[in-house]
Design a protein around this motif. Structure first.
Motif, short mmCIF file in Angstrom:
data_model
loop_
_atom_site.label_atom_id
_atom_site.label_comp_id
_atom_site.label_asym_id
_atom_site.label_seq_id
_atom_site.Cartn_x
_atom_site.Cartn_y
_atom_site.Cartn_z
N UNK A 1 23.56 32.63 51.16
CA UNK A 1 23.84 33.83 51.95
C UNK A 1 24.73 34.77 51.13
N UNK A 2 25.80 34.20 50.57
CA UNK A 2 26.72 35.00 49.75
C UNK A 2 26.00 35.62 48.56
N UNK A 3 25.15 34.84 47.92
CA UNK A 3 24.41 35.33 46.76
C UNK A 3 23.44 36.44 47.14
N UNK A 4 22.85 36.36 48.31
CA UNK A 4 21.92 37.39 48.77
C UNK A 4 22.65 38.70 49.07
N UNK A 5 23.89 38.59 49.48
CA UNK A 5 24.68 39.78 49.80
C UNK A 5 25.37 40.37 48.57
#
Length: 153
Positions: free
Chosen positions: A12-16
């Motif tokens: 999730x963090x990487x996608x954001x």
């Protein structure tokens, strides 16, 4: 279970945040438990987490298109023409839109972050966007996990 949840959260963090590459995380996570079952499970966890992050980008773009800044940009003839061109291509053609998003999700070309924003701006139906991103990202990340698994055997 902890590794699965950590993978989900990091994806999730990487996608954001594009400066947190999930691929580097996958190398480390896969090395800790290089089995076929773990690779598939973690690939799906990463795909689901990445989808959550991209839906946030989608929603930001969907609602941001109505902002004063976006409307000012859309008032320029060149930008308006490009917007209308892509709107015409994507709206009413879910298979076309899904193909573009699937290629972005699985191959990374064009970048999925940009395509998530475009999908939001063009109001691509979420019933097309979400499953396409889940499948494309899960395939991509599972193959990366399996590549590390293969390297260890």
């Amino acid at each position: 279970m902890i590794l699965w949840l950590t993978t989900f959260a990091f994806s999730i963090a990487s996608a954001l945040l594009p400066f947190l590459p999930i691929e580097v995380y996958i190398l480390g996570a896969a090395a800790s438990d290089p089995t076929l079952g773990t690779s598939i499970s973690l690939g799906i966890a990463a795909g689901l987490g990445a989808t959550v992050g991209k839906v946030i980008w989608y929603q930001a773009a969907l609602h941001g298109i109505e902002s004063r800044w976006a409307q000012k940009k859309l008032s320029k003839p060149k930008v308006q023409a490009a917007y209308e061109k892509w709107t015409g291509r994507m709206q009413g053609r879910p298979w076309y839109a899904a193909t573009i998003i699937f290629v972005a999700a699985s191959a990374g070309i064009p970048p999925l972050l940009a395509m998530a924003a475009v999908a939001g701006i063009l109001k691509m139906p979420l019933w097309v966007f979400i499953p396409t991103v889940v499948v494309g990202r899960s395939i991509r990340f599972t193959l990366l996990f399996l590549g590390v698994d293969f390297a260890f055997h």
